[in-house]
Design a protein around this motif. Structure first.
Motif, PDB file in Angstrom:
ATOM      1  N   MET B   1       0.839  -1.199   0.000  1.00  0.00           N
ATOM      2  CA  MET B   1       0.000   0.000   0.000  1.00  0.00           C
ATOM      3  C   MET B   1       0.871   1.246   0.000  1.00  0.00           C
ATOM      4  SD  MET B   1      -3.071   0.927   2.549  1.00  0.00           S
ATOM      5  CE  MET B   1      -4.088  -0.330   1.793  1.00  0.00           C
ATOM      6  N   ALA B   2       0.594   2.182  -0.885  1.00  0.00           N
ATOM      7  CA  ALA B   2       1.397   3.404  -0.943  1.00  0.00           C
ATOM      8  C   ALA B   2       1.178   4.216   0.326  1.00  0.00           C
ATOM      9  CB  ALA B   2       1.000   4.230  -2.152  1.00  0.00           C
ATOM     10  N   THR B   3       2.224   4.690   0.906  1.00  0.00           N
ATOM     11  CA  THR B   3       2.068   5.460   2.132  1.00  0.00           C
ATOM     12  C   THR B   3       2.541   6.895   1.967  1.00  0.00           C
ATOM     13  OG1 THR B   3       4.217   4.683   2.846  1.00  0.00           O
ATOM     14  CG2 THR B   3       2.329   3.473   3.646  1.00  0.00           C
ATOM     15  N   VAL B   4       3.164   7.172   0.873  1.00  0.00           N
ATOM     16  CA  VAL B   4       3.707   8.513   0.675  1.00  0.00           C
ATOM     17  C   VAL B   4       3.296   9.038  -0.697  1.00  0.00           C
ATOM     18  CG1 VAL B   4       5.812   9.879   0.532  1.00  0.00           C
ATOM     19  CG2 VAL B   4       5.686   7.990   2.134  1.00  0.00           C
ATOM     20  N   ALA B   5       2.764  10.230  -0.726  1.00  0.00           N
ATOM     21  CA  ALA B   5       2.347  10.826  -1.995  1.00  0.00           C
ATOM     22  C   ALA B   5       3.505  11.631  -2.556  1.00  0.00           C
ATOM     23  CB  ALA B   5       1.141  11.721  -1.768  1.00  0.00           C
ATOM     24  N   ALA B   6       3.222  12.404  -3.594  1.00  0.00           N
ATOM     25  CA  ALA B   6       4.246  13.268  -4.175  1.00  0.00           C
ATOM     26  C   ALA B   6       4.814  14.141  -3.069  1.00  0.00           C
ATOM     27  CB  ALA B   6       3.619  14.116  -5.260  1.00  0.00           C
ATOM     28  N   GLY B   7       6.089  14.361  -3.077  1.00  0.00           N
ATOM     29  CA  GLY B   7       6.728  15.017  -1.955  1.00  0.00           C
ATOM     30  C   GLY B   7       6.899  13.989  -0.860  1.00  0.00           C
ATOM     31  N   ASP B   8       6.960  14.464   0.390  1.00  0.00           N
ATOM     32  CA  ASP B   8       7.172  13.520   1.485  1.00  0.00           C
ATOM     33  C   ASP B   8       5.927  13.329   2.323  1.00  0.00           C
ATOM     34  OD1 ASP B   8       9.766  13.015   0.795  1.00  0.00           O
ATOM     35  OD2 ASP B   8      10.520  14.779   1.870  1.00  0.00           O
ATOM     36  N   GLU B   9       4.841  13.879   1.907  1.00  0.00           N
ATOM     37  CA  GLU B   9       3.645  13.830   2.743  1.00  0.00           C
ATOM     38  C   GLU B   9       3.070  12.428   2.815  1.00  0.00           C
ATOM     39  OE1 GLU B   9       0.579  17.072   2.709  1.00  0.00           O
ATOM     40  OE2 GLU B   9      -0.580  15.413   1.853  1.00  0.00           O
ATOM     41  N   ARG B  10       2.748  12.052   4.002  1.00  0.00           N
ATOM     42  CA  ARG B  10       2.177  10.719   4.210  1.00  0.00           C
ATOM     43  C   ARG B  10       0.686  10.762   3.881  1.00  0.00           C
ATOM     44  NH1 ARG B  10       4.131   6.610   8.838  1.00  0.00           N
ATOM     45  NH2 ARG B  10       2.939   4.831   8.114  1.00  0.00           N
ATOM     46  N   THR B  11       0.242   9.788   3.097  1.00  0.00           N
ATOM     47  CA  THR B  11      -1.154   9.808   2.640  1.00  0.00           C
ATOM     48  C   THR B  11      -2.021   8.777   3.339  1.00  0.00           C
ATOM     49  OG1 THR B  11      -0.613   8.278   0.869  1.00  0.00           O
ATOM     50  CG2 THR B  11      -0.507  10.623   0.345  1.00  0.00           C
ATOM     51  N   VAL B  12      -1.384   7.837   4.031  1.00  0.00           N
ATOM     52  CA  VAL B  12      -2.163   6.830   4.748  1.00  0.00           C
ATOM     53  C   VAL B  12      -1.297   6.222   5.843  1.00  0.00           C
ATOM     54  CG1 VAL B  12      -1.578   4.962   3.125  1.00  0.00           C
ATOM     55  CG2 VAL B  12      -3.660   4.794   4.436  1.00  0.00           C
ATOM     56  N   PHE B  13      -1.916   5.908   6.960  1.00  0.00           N
ATOM     57  CA  PHE B  13      -1.217   5.231   8.051  1.00  0.00           C
ATOM     58  C   PHE B  13      -1.783   3.820   8.149  1.00  0.00           C
ATOM     59  CE2 PHE B  13      -1.031   9.713   8.892  1.00  0.00           C
ATOM     60  CZ  PHE B  13       0.252   9.918   9.379  1.00  0.00           C
ATOM     61  N   VAL B  14      -0.918   2.855   7.972  1.00  0.00           N
ATOM     62  CA  VAL B  14      -1.391   1.465   7.950  1.00  0.00           C
ATOM     63  C   VAL B  14      -0.851   0.729   9.157  1.00  0.00           C
ATOM     64  CG1 VAL B  14      -1.451  -0.660   6.609  1.00  0.00           C
ATOM     65  CG2 VAL B  14      -1.380   1.532   5.445  1.00  0.00           C
ATOM     66  N   ARG B  15      -1.745   0.126   9.923  1.00  0.00           N
ATOM     67  CA  ARG B  15      -1.286  -0.653  11.071  1.00  0.00           C
ATOM     68  C   ARG B  15      -1.002  -2.080  10.620  1.00  0.00           C
ATOM     69  NH1 ARG B  15      -5.425  -3.834  13.598  1.00  0.00           N
ATOM     70  NH2 ARG B  15      -7.373  -3.628  12.465  1.00  0.00           N
ATOM     71  N   LYS B  16      -0.456  -2.880  11.520  1.00  0.00           N
ATOM     72  CA  LYS B  16      -0.167  -4.259  11.143  1.00  0.00           C
ATOM     73  C   LYS B  16      -1.477  -5.022  10.977  1.00  0.00           C
ATOM     74  CE  LYS B  16       0.898  -5.487  15.979  1.00  0.00           C
ATOM     75  NZ  LYS B  16       1.952  -5.987  16.869  1.00  0.00           N
ATOM     76  N   ALA B  17      -1.617  -5.653   9.835  1.00  0.00           N
ATOM     77  CA  ALA B  17      -2.848  -6.394   9.555  1.00  0.00           C
ATOM     78  C   ALA B  17      -2.574  -7.421   8.473  1.00  0.00           C
ATOM     79  CB  ALA B  17      -3.948  -5.440   9.098  1.00  0.00           C
ATOM     80  N   THR B  18      -3.296  -8.522   8.567  1.00  0.00           N
ATOM     81  CA  THR B  18      -3.095  -9.617   7.617  1.00  0.00           C
ATOM     82  C   THR B  18      -3.383  -9.161   6.189  1.00  0.00           C
ATOM     83  OG1 THR B  18      -4.046 -10.976   9.350  1.00  0.00           O
ATOM     84  CG2 THR B  18      -3.666 -12.042   7.246  1.00  0.00           C
ATOM     85  N   GLY B  19      -2.597  -9.647   5.266  1.00  0.00           N
ATOM     86  CA  GLY B  19      -2.897  -9.426   3.852  1.00  0.00           C
ATOM     87  C   GLY B  19      -2.294  -8.177   3.252  1.00  0.00           C
ATOM     88  N   LEU B  20      -1.632  -7.342   4.080  1.00  0.00           N
ATOM     89  CA  LEU B  20      -1.038  -6.129   3.514  1.00  0.00           C
ATOM     90  C   LEU B  20       0.287  -6.501   2.848  1.00  0.00           C
ATOM     91  CD1 LEU B  20      -1.839  -3.579   6.321  1.00  0.00           C
ATOM     92  CD2 LEU B  20      -2.890  -3.741   4.075  1.00  0.00           C
ATOM     93  N   VAL B  21       0.271  -6.532   1.546  1.00  0.00           N
ATOM     94  CA  VAL B  21       1.457  -6.941   0.795  1.00  0.00           C
ATOM     95  C   VAL B  21       1.869  -5.812  -0.145  1.00  0.00           C
ATOM     96  CG1 VAL B  21       0.904  -9.387   0.932  1.00  0.00           C
ATOM     97  CG2 VAL B  21       0.041  -8.045  -0.980  1.00  0.00           C
ATOM     98  N   ARG B  22       3.001  -5.992  -0.738  1.00  0.00           N
ATOM     99  CA  ARG B  22       3.528  -4.931  -1.610  1.00  0.00           C
ATOM    100  C   ARG B  22       2.944  -4.973  -3.012  1.00  0.00           C
ATOM    101  NH1 ARG B  22       8.586  -2.723  -0.340  1.00  0.00           N
ATOM    102  NH2 ARG B  22       9.214  -2.897  -2.504  1.00  0.00           N
ATOM    103  N   GLY B  23       2.169  -5.998  -3.312  1.00  0.00           N
ATOM    104  CA  GLY B  23       1.613  -6.094  -4.662  1.00  0.00           C
ATOM    105  C   GLY B  23       2.289  -7.207  -5.427  1.00  0.00           C
ATOM    106  N   TRP B  24       2.174  -7.177  -6.718  1.00  0.00           N
ATOM    107  CA  TRP B  24       2.760  -8.233  -7.518  1.00  0.00           C
ATOM    108  C   TRP B  24       3.621  -7.607  -8.606  1.00  0.00           C
ATOM    109  CZ3 TRP B  24      -2.303  -6.744  -7.520  1.00  0.00           C
ATOM    110  CH2 TRP B  24      -2.768  -6.161  -8.699  1.00  0.00           C
ATOM    111  N   SER B  25       4.444  -8.415  -9.192  1.00  0.00           N
ATOM    112  CA  SER B  25       5.324  -7.902 -10.226  1.00  0.00           C
ATOM    113  C   SER B  25       4.570  -7.811 -11.557  1.00  0.00           C
ATOM    114  CB  SER B  25       6.531  -8.836 -10.324  1.00  0.00           C
ATOM    115  OG  SER B  25       6.832  -9.116 -11.649  1.00  0.00           O
ATOM    116  N   THR B  26       4.650  -6.659 -12.194  1.00  0.00           N
ATOM    117  CA  THR B  26       3.999  -6.505 -13.499  1.00  0.00           C
ATOM    118  C   THR B  26       4.580  -7.496 -14.498  1.00  0.00           C
ATOM    119  OG1 THR B  26       3.777  -4.162 -13.026  1.00  0.00           O
ATOM    120  CG2 THR B  26       3.420  -4.816 -15.293  1.00  0.00           C
TER     121      THR B  26
END
Lengths: 313, 538
Positions: B1-26
């Motif tokens: 899940m993306a946590t940082v938008a353009a610049g350094d601003e944080r766009t979401v705070f994600v706590r530890k939870a099952t299933g949070l993965v980085r995604g898959w390779s295109t």
């Protein structure tokens, strides 16, 4: 007796509302939420001054003009199962640098939401005669239990054996180890001891016993999850799946042989599986879509459950 | 899940939870999409049918359809983004158009018609793998056996067993096998292209004549093939020529190969945001465009080295039953002629065969998923979803294996049935049409689902992107279906009473199963309409 079971709504308010209405909708006597009811993310909505705000949801950055657009964005965040909060650039910067502080804020929003949900349940379900059980799962912080326990119409399931008519329900939201180090997970032997401590309290015969164990039994198809790489990416674009369920849960089911065993935890592993006389069900989860996946089970105390249907409500 | 938008601003705070993965390779997603389109196994095979529409331009048909079908990638990427991990067409159609429609379209498109893909795959296995290999090692009796009805039936059984075997390996192992086959197959394809690029037409004529004499005992085969294929005035225009009407007629035929970029679409896991949506488009559309461009490169190389007139004449002669060598002019074997050495020729065919072996398991894989989903919805008996100790879905596999052997027998021993090859594409296209219609009306029919998805902000001229893309995909499918069903010149061979009865019986069977299950479950006190009825939220 008709039971409706759903699980893993992860903060989705639409799913919670549907769950509260599920008893009447499916004419169920008992409704059970199997765990992982709280959301995974906190979304800041940043005040840029002059009535303008900005925020990002699902990688889409939005500029919001005025209270109406901010409220609509907050609704979208809640619909997705996340918690919105309003802030300004300075506070956001401070918060980002202070992990304990944003964790505390997260907990505050999460518990407030659960409290609100319990009030909602009291309003909607009082006097209906439908029994409602909630058993927090491995993603739910332990503090959630107290909030649920304080509700009037919702009964906390965790670690208890409760009588429902001529049946008994034994529930636990604990799971085996996950790569995410979540709130209620432990080694298999400890998990087995935990579940066995509970099943020792059961006085009903197996055909009148129901398990609600958040974690599915190992290698039953109800626990097939995408394999992860070392950097937590989905291996082979999610095509490579592996069983990640609990051997302890499986052992207890095989040993006790309840008529019905209800599970969740692995959202993509929707299905059913028989372990001996036990019908094991994982209805899966599509909480992000506001779709409440569940299962309706008619149970009559005979050796095997025969009537059930997986639902997409 | 993306946590940082353009610049350094944080766009979401994600706590530890099952299933949070980085995604898959295109890249991985691209591989499976490219493999499902399968230039070698499906592409080369259907290109051989082009002489049925001699005025059409194969090059332009593949190019135009390839670019147009990007809308298919967008449609399916949108469905995945809106309803991730739903299980594909069955659930998408069921949620939008209703459980009955979903069941009938999915069960016909992802189960019943795949019985027919077994003998089709077997035929490809014969003409691209077993046949050439047998010829190279001088096993003449095998060449003869494989080219007759018994040979096709025998290979169908092998194909069905291979598909079952790959499923029995489990997804984890099969994914590894597929990846190995993809890279190996790419090497084979690259060798073919290099051989064609660095050898002249004169050299090909010499080598092909030598190869045909060695393997099939045919002298001066190049000229003889050209004459056989040109009999009756058959002629094609140059590889780059363009005749709009005839070229458009080729497109419904090419759907046999380029309609499948979405085949693995449901397996990509949780979609977390717009970047995942775009990633899916890149994978599916990218694979489609890359495969189409590779096909164009092959056509140009065929034209340069074989001669375009010769390549088409050879295929024409094969379908007319007059080709001097007696076997289908498999471009892999034609290119292998440059290698001279039988060992090297054998190895090249073996490496190219990885395109077949890496994909054959999917003939049953998708079917078992649909069978399971229907069993969980209680439309099929619970027992069909049984698995053994090793997780092998043996009942579902039997439900694929046994009927496919029956269909294979029909295919092998009935010349008419063999011509219904495109029915195998048509029935799946109808299922895709169901999904495309579901996608087009999703923003209105399932407004909440659409609004909660990362695609809700994408519009084209004020129309939701999913509706826009699905609308264009519906046009494509509508055009193909119109041509297949009208087909006055009988070039597609599916507008035939036998073919229509065959396809109609599949739909009838699905309707009977669905209606019968509803009645049976109602008598048991379980209303199947509960499966897809939405619970009111308020």
């Amino acid at each position: 007796m008709r039971i409706y079971f759903a699980t893993d709504i992860h903060g989705s308010e639409v799913c919670w509302k549907k769950f509260l209405n599920s008893g009447a909708h499916y004419k169920a006597d008992v409704v059970i939420l199997g765990g992982d009811m709280t959301g995974k993310a906190l979304v800041p909505i940043v005040d840029d001054g002059g009535g303008q705000w900005h925020a990002t949801l699902l990688d889409n950055r939005e500029t919001l003009n005025g209270e109406e657009e901010v409220a609509a964005f907050e609704a979208a965040v809640i619909r997705r199962g996340y918690y919105p909060f309003r802030t300004d650039p300075d506070e956001l910067r401070d918060l980002s640098a202070d992990e304990p502080r944003w964790h505390a804020l997260f907990e505050q929003h999460m518990l407030a939401t659960v409290e609100r949900w319990m009030e909602m349940a009291d309003e909607r379900l009082a006097g209906t005669g439908i029994r409602v059980f909630v058993c927090p799962g491995n993603d739910d912080q332990l503090e959630v239990d107290e909030v649920v326990a304080n509700a009037k119409t919702v009964e906390l399931g965790e670690g208890r054996v409760v009588d429902i008519g001529e049946f008994q329900l034994a529930s636990s939201g604990w799971a085996n180890r996950t790569p995410w180090d979540t709130y209620r997970e432990e080694d298999e032997d400890v998990l087995q001891e935990r579940i066995e401590r509970m099943t020792e309290q059961i006085t009903a015969p197996p055909e009148r016993t129901i398990f609600s164990l958040h974690c599915p039994p190992h290698n039953t198809g109800l626990d097939e999850a995408p394999q992860l790489t070392a950097d937590m990416s989905l291996k082979d674009a999610g095509r490579a799946t592996i069983p990640v369920g609990s051997t302890a849960v499986r052992a207890v089911i095989e040993q006790y042989q309840p008529a019905l065993s209800l599970h969740g935890h692995i959202h993509e592993a929707r299905g059913t599986h028989r372990l001996g006389r036990t019908l094991c069900i994982n209805p899966g989860s599509s909480y992000e879509q506001g779709q409440l996946l569940g299962v309706v089970v008619d149970i009559d105390g005979k050796k095997k459950v025969k009537n059930f249907v997986l639902t997409s409500g | 899940m993306a946590t940082v938008a353009a610049g350094d601003e944080r766009t979401v705070f994600v706590r530890k939870a099952t299933g949070l993965v980085r995604g898959w390779s295109t890249r991985d997603a691209f591989i499976y999409a490219a493999f499902s389109i399968n230039l070698v196994t499906l592409g080369l095979y259907i290109f051989g049918y082009a002489p049925f529409i001699p005025e059409g331009s194969l090059l332009w048909a593949v190019l135009l359809a390839g670019f147009y079908l990007v809308v298919q990638g967008i449609t399916y990427a949108s469905l995945i983004a809106a309803m991730p991990r739903a299980g594909g067409d069955y659930v998408w159609i069921s949620r939008v158009l209703g459980g009955g429609v979903g069941f009938v379209l999915a069960i016909t498109g992802w189960w019943f018609i795949l019985w027919m893909w077994v003998p089709i795959y077997a035929n490809i296995l014969n003409v691209e793998v077993f046949g050439p290999m047998s010829a190279i090692i001088g096993w003449d009796s095998a060449v003869t056996f494989l080219s007759d009805d018994d040979g096709l039936f025998f290979t169908s059984i092998i194909t069905a067993l291979l598909a079952s075997g790959f499923i029995a390996l489990g997804m984890r192992t099969y994914a590894k096998v597929q990846k190995f086959c993809f890279y190996g197959g790419l090497v084979g394809l690259a060798i073919v292209m290099l051989l064609l690029l660095f050898n002249s037409k004169e050299s090909f004529i010499t080598h092909f004549n030598e190869q045909s004499a060695d393997l099939y005992g045919v002298q001066n085969a190049y000229q003889a093939t050209l004459e056989a294929g040109s009999a009756g005035g058959f002629a094609v225009s140059g590889v780059g020529s363009f005749a709009l009407g005839s070229t458009l007629l080729l497109i419904p035929m090419m759907a046999f190969f380029n309609l499948w970029s979405n085949w693995g679409a449901t397996l990509y896991g949780e979609v977390r945001g717009a970047s995942d949506f775009r990633q899916n488009i890149y994978a599916m559309a990218g694979a489609l465009l890359a495969t189409s461009l590779a096909a164009i490169a092959l056509f140009l190389l065929f034209s340069k080295t074989f001669g375009w007139d010769w390549y088409n004449a050879a295929n024409n002669a094969f379908w007319a039953g007059t080709i001097p060598t007696g076997v289908w002019p498999y471009p892999g074997l034609l290119a292998a002629s440059f290698l001279g050495s039988p060992i090297l020729q054998f190895l090249l065919i073996a490496v190219l065969s990885l395109w077949f072996f890496g994909w054959v398991g999917t003939v049953f894989l998708s079917s078992t998923r649909v069978i399971f989903a229907a069993a969980f919805d209680r439309v099929l008996p619970e027992g069909v979803a049984k698995v053994d100790r090793n997780g092998v879905p043996y009942i579902a596999l039997l439900l694929m294996l046994v009927p496919s052997i029956g269909i294979a027998a029909l295919y092998a021993y009935s010349a008419d049935f063999q011509t219904y090859t495109l029915a195998a594409t048509l029935v799946i296209a109808v299922t895709f049409l169901g999904s495309a219609i579901s996608a087009a009306i999703l923003p209105w029919r399932r407004r909440e689902i659409y609004k909660a998805s990362p695609i809700a902000r994408y519009t084209v001229m004020g129309i939701p992107l999913i509706t826009f893309a699905a609308g264009l995909f519906i046009l494509f499918l509508g055009f193909c279906l119109f041509k297949w069903f009208t087909d006055p010149d009988e070039v597609y061979a599916v507008n035939d009473s036998g073919s229509l009865i065959f396809m109609g019986s599949l739909y009838l069977l699905a309707i009977i199963i669905f209606a019968g299950s509803r009645i049976y479950r109602r008598r048991q006190g379980m209303d199947l309409s509960m499966a897809y009825g939405e619970i009111p939220a308020e």
